[in-house]
Each structure stands twice: as structure tokens, then as C-alpha cells.
Design an enzyme around this catalytic site. Structure first.
Site: not given
Length: 460
Positions: A194, A320
Site C-alpha cells: 500500500s 478502549c
């Protein structure tokens, strides 16, 4: 503002910017047309393909440009599996592959295929022997990244490629993180990459398929890019991607030495200045610019926000900080601490002074977050220790279940247990990791009415 997240997207290289602007003027026409503007565009596309193929280590006619690295992975896996469907429908891949590989594997299983996930060690590397054991008579394709995107560990590609060749199984290598630093060892059959990982523009991926590899493109047929990447080529971006790949390769040797020294400094200083930290990933066989560490008793999202307020851009694999509220599959597969996870990936040109300032700021930020969460400095021993305790942390996200465990471990007798009730997926990883860091025994997980019960025995 120091940008330390090159593993997500590297800043646009100056050569890429120059090439992009030039190609916008010269490469706007259809390269499939025979008139003057089309021929000019075709020359630019052919030159870009030759430059990219040279960097990859393949023939120009083996390489096509796609709209992203993820598209290249999906097309490569689907095409290879379809091309070898007479052999079987089994896919082997490591447990720490990029999500694009895992999503392709899930789609393959949903369509009736089968997959084997090869485990990794605590450094995040596969054992070649274990990988070989996962190969079967009906294995159509094997996948292994060249280096991990979260912890930087380099995989034993050459060894696995040799074992795959011996078994007659093609190997797809996701080289997104490593291609800017150097070629992938020989032996692969398919390779993906990429451009925005090495400083090229976003929206350009590479898919290389060696001659002799059975490959059947999936989806509606297209006339462009050998039928493997339908749609009009984004020629200016492709030209910029190829130009920047050549440029970063020319700079890679010297820059790798410089950045490796900075990362070594981060690894050492973080372990020295931040209490209760786990630096993860292989300390030697790793990318030169990337380091990951996890801080006990820290909310990763808060940590990243506080670092951002101090002008540092970093990433994280903590649950989180993600939309899924589950810890990184990479950290989970490694069995390491996930809470308070920070990934630092330095782009080329990073100043040593910025790294020094980061190392000054980090301990203060971690201490502030821990104090805010009420993390214990130490677990005081009870004068009359209990035989056992139960901690109810249901409905509370990590690191709170671990913090509550740390607060009470000293209240039970040596040899007694603490049971933590938690329904946060991260607790399944972080409680055992806490036990290893703290020298306590993780007994195991038991079913509960809600969530799970994690049992810890006090040893000291």
C-alpha cells in the site's frame, strides 16, 4: 507537532508531491487510447509499473495497481483461492495478519471454505514448523505478512516460503509495512502493498502475482490491469507512488540506522522511566521505526488524548481506543498486556529532539492518568487476610477490573484467590498479563451469570 503514526499513514514524500503535480498535467488522459495524449499517459503508466516491479523484485507484467492495499489483499486471496479450487478450499494464515486478510478469511469460511490460524509467540512471530504443520493436502493458499503492523516484528518469510514451496502451496505476503524499507525475501508467489505506508498518496495498492501461480480474478471482468483491478487507473497517484517508493528505498539504509537508534532509545527509556510497562514485539527482528508498549492501570483512550494535547500523534491497540471495544487481535494472539497500549512509528526525518521530548512527557502523562483512575501504587497487606474475595467489575471497562484486582490482592492470604467478575473482553487478556507482570498465578476463567469470572491466586 511530532507525528508518530507512520505505520497508519506516512507523510507524503516530497518526491511523491512533485511527481503527483507533474502527472496531473501530463497523465490525465486514458492510457488505453492510441492518440498522442493517451500514448503519453501509457508511457507514464509503464514507467511507474517498471519502477514498482523493480522495487518489489518481480517482472512488470506480474504487477498491477489497485485502488488500495486492502483491495490488493482481497483480490489476491480471492483470485488465488479460485485459481486453485481443484486442489482444495483450505486457507492458512497467521494469527496476527492485517484485518484485510482476516476479513477475506472470514468471507472464505462463510462461503464454505476452511481456515487454519497459525499461532505466534509472545514476540508476535510464527514458528516455521508450526506453519508447516498447518499446511494440508487441500491447502490452496497460505498468507504471511512480512512484518507486523502493530508491534513491528518481522516474520520468517524465507523459511515459511521454502516450506510452502516444498508443500506445493503458494504464499501470499502482505508487505505493506516493510516494502519501503527493502525487498521481501524470495520465495513468495503473491505480494501486496500500500503506497500510503511508504509516503506515497493514499488510494494506490500493489498486487504482484508470479508467473506460474494459478490465479482467477473474481468479480465482474475488467479490461485494465490484466483484468485483476477493474476501473480507470488513477495515473497521477500511481506515478507518485512509484516515484516515492524508489526515493524512500534510496534513503532506506541510512534512515533505518538512524531511526533504529531512536527506537532503541524509546524501548530502553520507557522501560526505565515508566513503572509497570511492557514493551512488546521482537527487540531485534523488527522494523526499524516502530515500537509498541502497554502501560498497566491506564485507559488507552485517555492516554492518547493527553499525548495529543501535548502535540504527539500516536496510535494504540487498546480496546478502549477502538470502535469494537475489543483488544487488538495482534496483542491478544501474543498474550501480552493490551491496556494503555501505545504504538510509536516514526516517519523518515523524525528529529531526535522530538523523541527526547516525548520521553520527558510520557512518564508524567501516564502518572496523571493512573492517578485519575485511582490506580494503586502498591497493594497493602491486610493484617487479617481473607480466604478469598470476589471483585464485581461488571459493566466497567478495562483497566478498571485490573485496578480493582490490584487493590485487593493484598487482602487475601498467600495461596488464597481473588475472583474478578468482568464483562469487558479486554479483561480476558489483561488479567493474565497482570498476573505475569506481578508474579501472581492466573488460575483460569470460569462461567458466570454475566460476563466471566477470572480467578487469580496470590503467590506473594
Amino acid at each position: 507537532m511530532p507525528y508518530f503514526d507512520a505505520a497508519s499513514a506516512a507523510p507524503l514524500h516530497p518526491v511523491a508531491r512533485q511527481a503527483l503535480l507533474a502527472a496531473l498535467d501530463e497523465g490525465w488522459a486514458d492510457p488505453a487510447r492510441l492518440y498522442r495524449e493517451g500514448r503519453r499517459a501509457r508511457l507514464l503508466l509503464d514507467a511507474a509499473r517498471e519502477a514498482a516491479a523493480e522495487a518489489v523484485g518481480c517482472r512488470p507484467d506480474e504487477l498491477v495497481f489497485t485502488s488500495s492495499g486492502t483491495t490488493a489483499v482481497h483480490a489476491g486471496i480471492a483470485g488465488a483461492l479460485s485459481g486453485r479450487r481443484r486442489v482444495g478450499r483450505h486457507l492458512a494464515h497467521s494469527a496476527v495478519e492485517h484485518s484485510s486478510v482476516l476479513h477475506s478469511a472470514a468471507a472464505h469460511e462463510a462461503a464454505g471454505g476452511s481456515c487454519t490460524e497459525v499461532p505466534v509467540d509472545r514476540f508476535g512471530a510464527v514458528d516455521p514448523a508450526a506453519y508447516a504443520a498447518a499446511l494440508r493436502a487441500d491447502t490452496a493458499l497460505a498468507c504471511l505478512q512480512s512484518a507486523n503492523h502493530e508491534v513491528g516484528t518481522e516474520q520468517p518469510v524465507a523459511e515459511v516460503a521454502a516450506l510452502c514451496a516444498e508443500a506445493g502451496v503458494p504464499l501470499l505476503v502482505d508487505a505493506a509495512q516493510s516494502l519501503g524499507w527493502g525487498p521481501v525475501p524470495a520465495g513468495w508467489s503473491l505480494l501486496t502493498a500500500s503506497a500510503h505506508k511508504w509516503g506515497g498518496p493514499a488510494g494506490v495498492g500493489l498486487l504482484a502475482v508470479r508467473k506460474g501461480t494459478r490465479f482467477s480474478p473474481q468479480g465482474p471482468a475488467g479490461e485494465r490491469e490484466s483484468g485483476r483491478a477493474p476501473g480507470f487507473e488513477n495515473l497521477p497517484a500511481i506515478v507518485a507512488a512509484a516515484a516515492s517508493l524508489r526515493a524512500v528505498r534510496d534513503e532506506a539504509a541510512a534512515e533505518a540506522v538512524r531511526l533504529r537508534a531512536l527506537v532503541d532509545r524509546i524501548r530502553g527509556v520507557v522501560a526505565e522511566r515508566v513503572p509497570d510497562v511492557e514493551v512488546v514485539g521482537d527487540p531485534v527482528r523488527r522494523l526499524p521505526h516502530l515500537v509498541t508498549f502497554s502501560c498497566l492501570y491506564v485507559d488507552g483512550e485517555t492516554l492518547l488524548h493527553e499525548l495529543d494535547r501535548r502535540d504527539f500523534s500516536v496510535s494504540s491497540g487498546s480496546s478502549c481506543t477502538s470502535s469494537t471495544l475489543t483488544p487488538s487481535h495482534v496483542l491478544k494472539a501474543m498474550g501480552v498486556l493490551s491496556e494503555g497500549n501505545v504504538r510509536v512509528s516514526l516517519p523518515p526525518g523524525t528529529a531526535g529532539a522530538d523523541v527526547d521530548r516525548f520521553l520527558e512527557v510520557l512518564p508524567e502523562v501516564v502518572a496523571e492518568v493512573r492517578e485519575r483512575l485511582g490506580a494503586p501504587v502498591s497493594a497493602p497487606s491486610s493484617p487479617a487476610p481473607a480466604a478469598s474475595l470476589v471483585v464485581d467489575a461488571l459493566g466497567r471497562r478495562c483497566p478498571i477490573p485490573v485496578i480493582e484486582l490490584a487493590k485487593v490482592i493484598g487482602e487475601v492470604a498467600v495461596g488464597a484467590t481473588v475472583t474478578v467478575l468482568a464483562d469487558d473482553e479486554a479483561a480476558r487478556l489483561d488479567i493474565p498479563a497482570w498476573c505475569e507482570m506481578r508474579g501472581q498465578e492466573y488460575v483460569g476463567e470460569e462461567p458466570a451469570d454475566r460476563g466471566s469470572a477470572y480467578v487469580v491466586r496470590r503467590l506473594s
